[in-house]
Structure formats: C-alpha cells, structure tokens
Design a protein around this motif. Structure first.
Motif: not given
Lengths: 177, 286
Positions: A38-41, B131, B129, B64, A36, B60-61, A32-33, B257-258
C-alpha cells in the motif's frame, strides 16, 4: 417510459469509462497495507485512461481524462492539474499509437502500457521537480510504475468485463477518436 | 447550421489537448501561489469525496485485518513470549514513571510552575493516503465540524504523525512528517538540544538547523520542542540513526502505513494564530 430507460442506459454507457476510472482512482488512494504494498500504491487512473483510450476513445475524451486526473489530484493532495497533465499526455500518446495496440496479443498491450506509464512518470517527475524547485528522487516513482505494471492485467481484465457490456460504437466515431 | 456546429466540435476536438493541458498548467500555477479559491475548492472537493472514500476504505481495512490476523496466527507463540517479556519490562517502567510523576508534581508545586494547557483531542480514522511524487499526505474523516483546525498535531500511540494542513467541514488533510514541505521544531530528549526536523519525501527525516556542536548522537530520541506554540512539547518524534553528508538522519517512530486511527490534538495556545492565517492562508503552514 421506454425512452427514459433508453436515455438512462445511454447516459450510463457514455459515462461508464469515466466512472470506472474514477472508482480505480479512489481505490488507489485506499490506505491498504498488506506488507508494504500500500505504501507504493500506483495511479490506477493512468491504467484506466490507457485502457479506455485504446478501446473507447469516443467515450474517454480529453475532458474525461482531465476529470480523472483532477480527481486523482484532489484525493492525493498533489497540486491541482499535475496528474491531469500526465493523464492527458498518456491519452495523446496512446491515441497516436492506437492502431499498433488494438487487437494485438495481451503482451503487446502490456508493453504499450509500460511505455505509457513511464511517460506519465516522466511528466510527473518533471512537473514535481519544477513545482517544488527540487530534483525529486526517481526511485519511488519507478517503484510505482512497476506496481502499476504488475496490477495492469487485473485492471485490464476488470475493464474488459465492463467493456463487453457496452454497445459497439459507430465505426466513424472510433475512426475519428 | 449543422455544418457550423460540426466545425465548432471539430475545432474543439483538434484543440482539446492544448486546451486541457493549458488548463492543467494554469491550475498548477494557481495551486503554487496558493490561490485562496483553489485551496478552498480543493478542501471542499475532498469533503464531497470523503464519504465515498470512507465507505470504500472499509472493505480495504477488513482485508487488511484478515491478513494481519492470519499473520498473527502463525506467530502467536513467539509473540506471546515477546509480549510477556515486554510486559515485565513495562511494569518496571510503570513503577518508575509513577514515582517520577509524583516527584515532578511536588517540585512543580514547590516552584509554582505555570500549568501547561491541557490538550483536548479528537479521534479520527485515516481514510486516504497518498504517496505520490509531490506529497506525503493522509486524509482523516474529521473536519471543522468536529473541531479540527489548521496546524493541529496528529498523533498515534507511538508518536507524532504530522500536522493538519487543510480542513474541510468533515474531512481534513494531514501533512506527514516525511513530506518535503514538513518542518517541525524538535529537541533531543536527553540533551534538550534544539533543531528543526525536515522531511524530503523519503522514509527518513533529516535534522536541519542543529547547532554545530550540539550534543546529538546515534540512538538519541527526539521529541517535539513545542517552540512556536503550535505543537505540544514532548511528543515522541523519532530516533537518530546516523549522519550522512553532515546531516543527522532520523527514523520516525510512527510508520503511517501501520496506523488506522489517529488523535488530533487541540493544543494551540490562545491568541497565537492570527485570524487571517486561520481563514485559509494555508501557505504559511505548508
């Protein structure tokens, strides 16, 4: 018939903390972005284990916490057992400090969660650094912990809605934890 | 009888923490040595969870998409002007590319160049994803059943995203370029200077094993070199942004992320991957 329904209900009650924690773990892995974010969920599983260990330690056992961590590892691709270890440590710490957190204002709970999340991050950092044999950057871990802090009220609210639907445990089970 | 059962449960509860902590550490050690059973179980577990994650990721998509639509709505004029300008520039490049393509074909025919294997691809959606502190990976909703194999390149429209490191029957895990364990052979597009591009879990990559006097400069574009035969040559990788502590730093073209949909290229030249490595010894690829 009635006994079947009752048994089903009991099973649902017994697994509710585990199931809600697993749903949060899967939610945390969504790509989920928005901006930013989502990049650090963050690991929402840690928040769920924290919450359930305080309010229903009889249902969020070490085995349940282990399962939550293991699923988080499978989904994230981290070495199996790394998140599980962090989550076990969180349960251990929270169990010892439960009486200072239960029934206190939300701010106290929130602060408690910050400390628990920091402990989880520290365990993750140590295991990751040992596993990879490389001192990893602390920055992203701290950002994730902060994100977990920001999201904690929402998680706690959701889990509290689930919790009120569960029948109260017997006092003895709660005491023993 | 009841008493002994109680004491067993009591003992288990007392020792639950060391028991499970030991189990977790044991699993980590097995993960570290790439125990084949652990590797397989993990791939299969992702397979089981993949449909659930897939279903959950759809709302979620949608959220977004809504957010980006709102964002686009406010920028529509600026974006339109920028796109017109870009379109003009691209039309010019299209003409140039057509001309070069024709020329290239002629020269290739004159020189009797060996034709590169044509690559087939599978399009898949990123459904998960991670991280975390350990890894930068993504899960895609295509696996062995769709023809995905270990080591295949995963690309988006902008360039390469990573490689497949774990394959289940209907899901696969992609090791992103930014992961600490990611190493891919690249070259500078202009000077053809070869190097290896390494990730370190941060957003920027570094060039290792570049020759000392290699012709590399800030702003150079990097493409895959195709060395080793696993990745197709010429895939856009990133742009050199500077030099820190004697190491060239590179910003990847693709921001994972994109990206929602990716293509997984089937390029591997026949006979390059030994069968044993395909069978689940993922260690060499990590």
């Amino acid at each position: 018939m009635e006994t079947t329904v009752r048994r089903l209900r009991q099973a649902l009650v017994a697994t509710a903390p585990l199931l809600t924690s697993l749903v949060l773990v899967l939610l945390g892995s969504m790509p989920l972005y928005i901006g930013h974010v989502g990049a650090v969920m963050p690991q929402l599983g840690v928040a769920a284990v924290f919450y359930w260990t305080i309010y229903r330690p009889d249902l969020m056992t070490y085995s349940a916490a282990f399962a939550v961590g293991l699923v988080a590892d499978v989904v994230s691709g981290a070495p199996l057992g790394s998140t599980a270890l962090a989550v076990l440590v969180v349960r251990r710490i929270v169990l010892a400090q439960r009486r200072y957190l239960i029934g206190k204002p939300f701010q106290v709970l929130w602060t408690g969660f910050l400390l628990a999340a920091l402990a989880a991050a520290a365990v993750s950092w140590c295991t990751a650094s040992l596993y990879l044999f490389h001192l990893i950057d602390v920055g992203p871990l701290l950002v994730r912990t902060m994100m977990a802090m920001v999201l904690f009220p929402a998680v706690a609210w959701l889990l509290a809605r689930c919790q009120v639907m569960l029948p109260m445990p017997r006092a003895a089970t709660l005491q023993r934890g | 009888m009841l008493n002994s059962a109680h004491s067993i449960v009591g003992a288990l509860q007392r020792f639950a923490f060391p028991l499970f902590a030991g189990l977790a550490i044991g699993l980590m050690v097995l993960s570290r040595v790439e125990n084949p059973t652990v590797v397989r179980v993990r791939a299969e577990a992702v397979d089981v969870l993949a449909p659930v994650i897939d279903v959950m990721s759809r709302p979620a998509a949608a959220v977004e998409n809504l957010a980006s639509r709102v964002e686009h709505f406010f920028n529509v004029y600026e974006e339109n002007a920028a796109l017109r300008e870009e379109n003009e520039r691209l039309l010019h490049w299209q003409a140039v590319a057509r001309q070069l393509d024709a020329e290239n074909r002629q020269y290739s025919a004159l020189l009797s160049t060996v034709v590169e294997p044509r690559e087939a691809f599978v399009t898949a959606r990123i459904i998960g994803m991670s991280s975390g502190a350990f890894v930068k990976t993504a899960i895609v909703n295509a696996g062995r059943n769709d023809g995905i194999q270990l080591g295949q390149a995963v690309v988006s429209a902008e360039g390469i995203l990573g490689r497949v490191v774990e394959v289940g029957s209907r899901s696969a895990r992609v090791l992103l370029l930014t992961d600490l364990n990611s190493r891919i052979p690249v070259m500078v597009q202009q000077s053809r200077a070869p190097a290896v591009l390494a990730g370190d879990n941060s957003d920027v990559l570094s060039l290792v094993f570049a020759a000392d006097g290699a012709a590399i400069a800030v702003g150079d574009r990097l493409v895959t070199s195709g060395e080793g035969g696993l990745l197709p040559p010429g895939l856009p990788v990133g742009i050199v942004t500077g030099r820190e502590g004697g190491v060239w730093r590179v910003r990847p073209f693709v921001d994972p992320a994109r990206v929602e949909y990716v293509r997984i290229l089937d390029y591997a030249l026949p006979g390059l991957l030994p069968a044993a490595r395909e069978a689940g010894a993922a260690d060499e690829l990590w």
